[in-house]
Design an enzyme around this catalytic site. Structure first.
Site, PDB file in Angstrom:
ATOM      1  N   ASP A 224       3.555   9.445  -0.891  1.00  0.00           N
ATOM      2  CA  ASP A 224       2.396   8.661  -0.457  1.00  0.00           C
ATOM      3  C   ASP A 224       2.129   7.581  -1.488  1.00  0.00           C
ATOM      4  O   ASP A 224       2.262   7.834  -2.697  1.00  0.00           O
ATOM      5  CB  ASP A 224       1.159   9.579  -0.343  1.00  0.00           C
ATOM      6  CG  ASP A 224       0.243   9.150   0.785  1.00  0.00           C
ATOM      7  OD1 ASP A 224       0.186   7.936   1.060  1.00  0.00           O
ATOM      8  OD2 ASP A 224      -0.413  10.025   1.381  1.00  0.00           O
TER       9      ASP A 224
ATOM     10  N   HIS B  50       0.820  -1.219   0.000  1.00  0.00           N
ATOM     11  CA  HIS B  50       0.000   0.000   0.000  1.00  0.00           C
ATOM     12  C   HIS B  50       0.852   1.267   0.000  1.00  0.00           C
ATOM     13  O   HIS B  50       0.349   2.340  -0.309  1.00  0.00           O
ATOM     14  CB  HIS B  50      -0.939  -0.006   1.208  1.00  0.00           C
ATOM     15  CG  HIS B  50      -2.004  -1.057   1.097  1.00  0.00           C
ATOM     16  ND1 HIS B  50      -3.319  -0.763   0.858  1.00  0.00           N
ATOM     17  CD2 HIS B  50      -1.924  -2.408   1.144  1.00  0.00           C
ATOM     18  CE1 HIS B  50      -4.013  -1.890   0.786  1.00  0.00           C
ATOM     19  NE2 HIS B  50      -3.191  -2.899   0.962  1.00  0.00           N
TER      20      HIS B  50
HETATM   21  C1  G6P Z   1      -1.283   3.045   6.209  1.00  0.00           C
HETATM   22  C2  G6P Z   1      -0.750   1.628   6.033  1.00  0.00           C
HETATM   23  C3  G6P Z   1      -1.697   0.612   6.644  1.00  0.00           C
HETATM   24  C4  G6P Z   1      -2.000   1.006   8.092  1.00  0.00           C
HETATM   25  C5  G6P Z   1      -2.545   2.428   8.172  1.00  0.00           C
HETATM   26  C6  G6P Z   1      -2.806   2.891   9.610  1.00  0.00           C
HETATM   27  O1  G6P Z   1      -2.435   3.224   5.443  1.00  0.00           O
HETATM   28  O2  G6P Z   1      -0.528   1.353   4.659  1.00  0.00           O
HETATM   29  O3  G6P Z   1      -1.131  -0.676   6.602  1.00  0.00           O
HETATM   30  O4  G6P Z   1      -2.909   0.098   8.682  1.00  0.00           O
HETATM   31  O5  G6P Z   1      -1.588   3.296   7.580  1.00  0.00           O
HETATM   32  O6  G6P Z   1      -1.645   2.770  10.396  1.00  0.00           O
HETATM   33  P1  G6P Z   1      -1.576   1.842  11.698  1.00  0.00           P
HETATM   34  O7  G6P Z   1      -0.138   1.782  12.088  1.00  0.00           O
HETATM   35  O8  G6P Z   1      -2.447   2.534  12.704  1.00  0.00           O
HETATM   36  O9  G6P Z   1      -2.133   0.495  11.311  1.00  0.00           O
END
Ligand code: G6P
Length: 467
Positions: A365, A157
């Site tokens: 990003d 992602h």
């Molecule tokens: C990004 C990453 C995700 C992640 C999200 C929130 O979008 O690509 O994998 O889940 O951030 O971050 P966190 O550390 O709270 O899961």
């Protein structure tokens, strides 16, 4: 039909009120439509052998959610350190933010193996496995090492860095080889896919195949770009409805005719927030005519607060926003409103519809779904203007936005000035071009297209060529 097994660090159980990041929102659509198993971390820690070794199962709308706890050490070294203080800045090409230590690397690898072992008894021979994101780079290899021969796809992602940047972590070659245990590797943009292929060739000795894939030993691996999408029609309806709700009404009244500039993100060092506030300050200093005429509402929801860089960022932003308000504000005008709490999806949709400018300036990003949501939220008759970092994956599709270099405060100030002055016909033209780029896409189609490509990759690759 093959059962889809999704593996990701965060699992978003719709009934469970778990945090929903971009990944979770994109995946929910697919899972709810076709069912399957979604496996990952529970979001909790424990030292109890049962809670870390036996998944808790929840069924919701035809999807089985299976989650396990991490130990406190795993949370610290796998999640806080290696995932978020090493790989996250590395993937975003921000080396000055990156820390590395061996212990974290070992724990990271250990968690990838442990999660593979917990998943193993739940797998069926006919499953299709789809692994997500930078937390689980070593998972496909861990499954292959345990004789899992189902098709495995991996989607990143975040952006993928250049080979030079990637080489700055020890064991870069091993990570690439681990990723190459999957049959299909998906990235947000062609640029990310190309960076991966170049790294696989230079660092891990893979050969490029005509048609876009890679060969490592006897195995062939497909590589492609699958830009993540939102549900634009649904978001547009939500924004139209919420543009008239009480919360948006209170915001509108508080602005008293001023133009709203809106930023919405997790508070994250990759999002360009320090530079963004500097750009807003530059606008007010260099073009005093905008004072009292505009307000920046910056929603920066607190995130990953156990990681040092995130704490420093929070302190910096609080200081910078206090300084802007103290030195540029007036008795009857506060230029900047900074919110560090999360705000509901409905409120964000309504605020986006109200905003004359959507200011989305990440340093880097993978995609940035906020940019797409801002476009979808606009009133086609009187749309606002998207000011977007040229280093967001979304800029590939939303080239009709005002694209900026996010590290240059003058460029941000110029773009804000241009957007504030922009005529309605030009705003409509730019918005229409952005809307055309996203209006026929959906999160569901994004997921489906990846799974279909994975199905094809599985049949294109002879079984004998799999490890
Ligand atoms: C990004 C990453 C995700 C992640 C999200 C929130 O979008 O690509 O994998 O889940 O951030 O971050 P966190 O550390 O709270 O899961």
């Amino acid at each position: 039909m093959s059962r889809l097994v999704v593996v990701s660090n965060r699992v978003s159980i719709p009934s469970g009120g778990a945090k929903a990041g971009g990944l979770a929102v994109a995946l929910n659509a697919l899972m709810e439509r076709q069912g399957g198993l979604w496996f990952g971390w529970s979001g909790k820690t424990s030292n109890d052998a049962k809670s870390i070794g036996t998944p808790v199962m929840v069924e919701h709308n035809g999807v089985d959610y299976a989650t396990v706890d991490l130990t406190p050490d795993e949370l610290e070294y796998y999640y806080n350190h290696f995932s978020n203080a090493t790989l996250w800045p590395l993937m975003h090409s921000l080396p000055e933010q990156m820390n590395f230590d061996r212990r974290s690397l070992q724990t990271y690898r250990g968690v990838n193996v442990r999660l593979a072992e917990v998943l193993l008894p739940m797998l069926r021979p006919t499953d299709t496995i789809w692994i997500h994101d930078y937390h689980l780079l070593a998972m496909a290899a861990a499954l292959r090492a345990r004789n899992i021969s189902c098709p495995i796809g991996f989607f990143l992602h975040t952006p993928f860095p250049s080979p030079d940047m990637l080489s700055s972590i020890p064991e870069a070659a091993l990570f690439i080889r681990d990723m190459l245990s999957a049959d299909l590797l998906g990235f947000q943009t062609n640029n990310d896919a190309e960076n991966f292929c170049a790294s696989a060739q230079r660092i891990a000795g893979a050969a490029r195949l005509a048609g876009g894939g890679l060969q490592l030993g006897s195995r062939q691996i497909r590589v492609g770009a699958f830009p993540v999408e939102i549900d634009p029609q649904e978001f547009a309806e939500t924004a139209e409805r919420c543009g008239e709700n009480a919360e948006t009404g209170r915001l509108r009244r508080s602005l008293d005719g001023q133009s709203l500039i809106l930023g919405v993100e997790r508070m994250d060092p990759t999002k360009g927030l320090r530079h963004r506030l500097a750009g807003f300050r530059r606008l007010l200093e260099s073009r005093p005519e905008w004072r009292r005429q505009t307000t920046l509402l910056q929603i920066a929801a607190e995130s990953r607060q156990d990681v040092d860089a995130y704490q420093y960022l929070r302190e910096d932003l609080e200081r910078a926003s206090g300084n802007i308000n103290a030195t540029l504000g007036e008795a009857d005008w506060t230029p900047l409103r900074l919110l560090t709490r999360g705000v509901s999806r409905d409120a964000i949709a309504g605020f986006m519809r109200e905003a004359r400018i959507g200011l989305v300036t990440p340093l880097r990003d993978g995609m940035n779904l906020v940019a797409k949501e801002y476009v979808a939220a606009q009133d086609p008759d009187d749309p606002g203007v998207l000011v977007l970092s040229k280093f967001a994956g979304a800029a590939r599709q939303l080239g009709a936005a005002i694209l900026v270099n996010p590290v240059d405060p003058d460029e941000i100030a110029d773009a804000l000035d241009t957007a504030l002055r922009m005529s309605r016909p030009e705003r409509q033209d730019r918005w229409q071009a952005c809307w055309e780029a996203i209006k026929d896409t959906s999160a569901l189609e994004w997921g489906r297209s990846f799974v279909q490509a994975l199905g094809r990759a599985g049949t294109e690759i002879p079984r004998s060529a799999r490890p």
